[in-house]
Write a protein that holds these residues in place. Structure first.
Motif, PDB file in Angstrom:
ATOM      1  N   ASN A   1     -13.395   9.469   3.006  1.00  0.00           N
ATOM      2  CA  ASN A   1     -13.317  10.935   2.990  1.00  0.00           C
ATOM      3  C   ASN A   1     -12.124  11.461   3.771  1.00  0.00           C
ATOM      4  OD1 ASN A   1     -15.587  11.087   1.385  1.00  0.00           O
ATOM      5  ND2 ASN A   1     -16.970  11.592   3.050  1.00  0.00           N
ATOM      6  N   ASN A   2     -11.710  10.721   4.795  1.00  0.00           N
ATOM      7  CA  ASN A   2     -10.586  11.155   5.631  1.00  0.00           C
ATOM      8  C   ASN A   2      -9.281  10.455   5.282  1.00  0.00           C
ATOM      9  OD1 ASN A   2     -11.980  13.072   7.381  1.00  0.00           O
ATOM     10  ND2 ASN A   2     -13.116  11.280   8.074  1.00  0.00           N
ATOM     11  N   GLU A   3      -9.302   9.676   4.211  1.00  0.00           N
ATOM     12  CA  GLU A   3      -8.125   8.960   3.707  1.00  0.00           C
ATOM     13  C   GLU A   3      -7.451   8.132   4.797  1.00  0.00           C
ATOM     14  OE1 GLU A   3      -5.611  11.325   1.185  1.00  0.00           O
ATOM     15  OE2 GLU A   3      -7.331  12.169   0.129  1.00  0.00           O
ATOM     16  N   GLN A   4      -8.250   7.307   5.454  1.00  0.00           N
ATOM     17  CA  GLN A   4      -7.776   6.436   6.536  1.00  0.00           C
ATOM     18  C   GLN A   4      -7.892   4.980   6.096  1.00  0.00           C
ATOM     19  OE1 GLN A   4     -10.535   7.878   9.497  1.00  0.00           O
ATOM     20  NE2 GLN A   4      -9.016   9.288  10.337  1.00  0.00           N
ATOM     21  N   LEU A   5      -6.834   4.464   5.505  1.00  0.00           N
ATOM     22  CA  LEU A   5      -6.850   3.122   4.935  1.00  0.00           C
ATOM     23  C   LEU A   5      -7.171   2.051   5.981  1.00  0.00           C
ATOM     24  CD1 LEU A   5      -6.446   1.244   2.518  1.00  0.00           C
ATOM     25  CD2 LEU A   5      -3.995   1.255   3.032  1.00  0.00           C
ATOM     26  N   ASP A   6      -6.555   2.101   7.137  1.00  0.00           N
ATOM     27  CA  ASP A   6      -6.792   1.064   8.151  1.00  0.00           C
ATOM     28  C   ASP A   6      -8.250   1.057   8.602  1.00  0.00           C
ATOM     29  OD1 ASP A   6      -4.173   0.192   8.012  1.00  0.00           O
ATOM     30  OD2 ASP A   6      -3.523   1.391   9.735  1.00  0.00           O
ATOM     31  N   SER A   7      -8.821   2.223   8.830  1.00  0.00           N
ATOM     32  CA  SER A   7     -10.228   2.308   9.226  1.00  0.00           C
ATOM     33  C   SER A   7     -11.137   1.815   8.105  1.00  0.00           C
ATOM     34  CB  SER A   7     -10.602   3.742   9.594  1.00  0.00           C
ATOM     35  OG  SER A   7      -9.880   4.160  10.722  1.00  0.00           O
ATOM     36  N   PHE A   8     -10.761   2.109   6.871  1.00  0.00           N
ATOM     37  CA  PHE A   8     -11.515   1.638   5.712  1.00  0.00           C
ATOM     38  C   PHE A   8     -11.567   0.112   5.724  1.00  0.00           C
ATOM     39  CE2 PHE A   8     -11.817   0.219   1.330  1.00  0.00           C
ATOM     40  CZ  PHE A   8     -12.809   1.027   0.792  1.00  0.00           C
ATOM     41  N   LEU A   9     -10.414  -0.523   5.881  1.00  0.00           N
ATOM     42  CA  LEU A   9     -10.342  -1.985   5.829  1.00  0.00           C
ATOM     43  C   LEU A   9     -11.030  -2.640   7.024  1.00  0.00           C
ATOM     44  CD1 LEU A   9      -6.713  -2.349   4.501  1.00  0.00           C
ATOM     45  CD2 LEU A   9      -8.847  -2.739   3.236  1.00  0.00           C
ATOM     46  N   GLU A  10     -11.048  -1.992   8.171  1.00  0.00           N
ATOM     47  CA  GLU A  10     -11.715  -2.543   9.351  1.00  0.00           C
ATOM     48  C   GLU A  10     -13.224  -2.681   9.157  1.00  0.00           C
ATOM     49  OE1 GLU A  10     -10.615  -0.176  12.729  1.00  0.00           O
ATOM     50  OE2 GLU A  10      -8.494  -0.686  12.500  1.00  0.00           O
ATOM     51  N   ALA A  11     -13.791  -1.969   8.201  1.00  0.00           N
ATOM     52  CA  ALA A  11     -15.226  -2.056   7.934  1.00  0.00           C
ATOM     53  C   ALA A  11     -15.600  -3.351   7.212  1.00  0.00           C
ATOM     54  CB  ALA A  11     -15.679  -0.853   7.106  1.00  0.00           C
ATOM     55  N   PHE A  12     -14.608  -4.039   6.636  1.00  0.00           N
ATOM     56  CA  PHE A  12     -14.850  -5.223   5.805  1.00  0.00           C
ATOM     57  C   PHE A  12     -14.529  -6.513   6.540  1.00  0.00           C
ATOM     58  CE2 PHE A  12     -14.337  -1.884   2.707  1.00  0.00           C
ATOM     59  CZ  PHE A  12     -15.189  -2.238   1.671  1.00  0.00           C
ATOM     60  N   LYS A  13     -15.252  -7.579   6.174  1.00  0.00           N
ATOM     61  CA  LYS A  13     -14.899  -8.920   6.623  1.00  0.00           C
ATOM     62  C   LYS A  13     -13.651  -9.359   5.863  1.00  0.00           C
ATOM     63  CE  LYS A  13     -17.633 -12.005   7.816  1.00  0.00           C
ATOM     64  NZ  LYS A  13     -17.584 -12.431   9.203  1.00  0.00           N
ATOM     65  N   GLU A  14     -12.939 -10.302   6.426  1.00  0.00           N
ATOM     66  CA  GLU A  14     -11.688 -10.807   5.840  1.00  0.00           C
ATOM     67  C   GLU A  14     -11.890 -11.334   4.415  1.00  0.00           C
ATOM     68  OE1 GLU A  14      -7.653 -11.227   6.182  1.00  0.00           O
ATOM     69  OE2 GLU A  14      -8.884 -10.605   7.863  1.00  0.00           O
ATOM     70  N   ASP A  15     -13.025 -11.992   4.163  1.00  0.00           N
ATOM     71  CA  ASP A  15     -13.298 -12.601   2.859  1.00  0.00           C
ATOM     72  C   ASP A  15     -14.305 -11.792   2.030  1.00  0.00           C
ATOM     73  OD1 ASP A  15     -15.485 -13.113   4.486  1.00  0.00           O
ATOM     74  OD2 ASP A  15     -15.749 -15.169   3.785  1.00  0.00           O
ATOM     75  N   ALA A  16     -14.345 -10.501   2.262  1.00  0.00           N
ATOM     76  CA  ALA A  16     -15.317  -9.626   1.590  1.00  0.00           C
ATOM     77  C   ALA A  16     -15.101  -9.611   0.076  1.00  0.00           C
ATOM     78  CB  ALA A  16     -15.220  -8.216   2.142  1.00  0.00           C
ATOM     79  N   LEU A  17     -16.165  -9.227  -0.612  1.00  0.00           N
ATOM     80  CA  LEU A  17     -16.148  -9.084  -2.068  1.00  0.00           C
ATOM     81  C   LEU A  17     -16.617  -7.686  -2.419  1.00  0.00           C
ATOM     82  CD1 LEU A  17     -16.127 -10.166  -5.041  1.00  0.00           C
ATOM     83  CD2 LEU A  17     -18.503 -10.869  -4.639  1.00  0.00           C
ATOM     84  N   VAL A  18     -15.853  -6.997  -3.286  1.00  0.00           N
ATOM     85  CA  VAL A  18     -16.264  -5.705  -3.830  1.00  0.00           C
ATOM     86  C   VAL A  18     -16.414  -5.884  -5.332  1.00  0.00           C
ATOM     87  CG1 VAL A  18     -15.570  -3.319  -4.299  1.00  0.00           C
ATOM     88  CG2 VAL A  18     -15.142  -4.323  -2.042  1.00  0.00           C
ATOM     89  N   ILE A  19     -17.559  -5.440  -5.852  1.00  0.00           N
ATOM     90  CA  ILE A  19     -17.769  -5.405  -7.298  1.00  0.00           C
ATOM     91  C   ILE A  19     -17.952  -3.937  -7.663  1.00  0.00           C
ATOM     92  CG2 ILE A  19     -19.174  -6.143  -9.242  1.00  0.00           C
ATOM     93  CD1 ILE A  19     -19.952  -8.601  -7.527  1.00  0.00           C
ATOM     94  N   ASP A  20     -16.931  -3.380  -8.282  1.00  0.00           N
ATOM     95  CA  ASP A  20     -16.915  -1.976  -8.696  1.00  0.00           C
ATOM     96  C   ASP A  20     -17.155  -1.981 -10.196  1.00  0.00           C
ATOM     97  OD1 ASP A  20     -16.535   0.745  -8.950  1.00  0.00           O
ATOM     98  OD2 ASP A  20     -14.386   0.684  -8.554  1.00  0.00           O
TER      99      ASP A  20
END
Length: 113
Positions: free
Chosen positions: A16-35
């Motif tokens: 919502n705040n368009e903060q890419l770095d904060s977005f990525l910090e929420a994920f593990k390094e080997d995360a998987l997203v299925i969109d």
């Protein structure tokens, strides 16, 4: 509605705040997203997905419901943004299902409720 883990809250707040770095910090390094039917493995592909599909079209999420089931967190959120809404329901609701490891997002599945 339940209290969401910090990484799940960070996912929506950073979007919502368009903060890419904060977005990525929420994920593990080997995360998987299925969109829907598209898979994004690892932080670099998740970064590209976020930049094009979320930040690039200024998506805004509004959480309408959330619950925990079998160790996963499900969040229904309405979304809006600058994307083609032709033939989409209004409001557009998506369910985000999060599986966490060590407090970070290990898996995220995005689908229609």
């Amino acid at each position: 509605m339940i209290q969401l883990p910090n990484s799940v809250k960070a996912y929506f707040n950073a979007s919502n705040n368009e903060q890419l770095d904060s977005f990525l910090e929420a994920f593990k390094e080997d995360a998987l997203v299925i969109d829907f039917n598209r898979e994004f493995n690892g932080l670099e592909t998740i970064r590209n997905w976020c930049k094009s599909d979320i930040l690039g079209v200024h998506v805004r999420f509004d959480i309408t419901d959330a619950w925990e089931q079998d160790g996963a967190y499900a969040v229904i959120a309405s979304l809006d943004g600058e994307f083609d809404k032709t033939n989409l329901p209004d409001p557009l609701l998506l369910i985000h299902t999060f599986k966490l490891a060590d407090g970070k997002i290990q898996e995220l599945h995005v689908s229609l409720p």
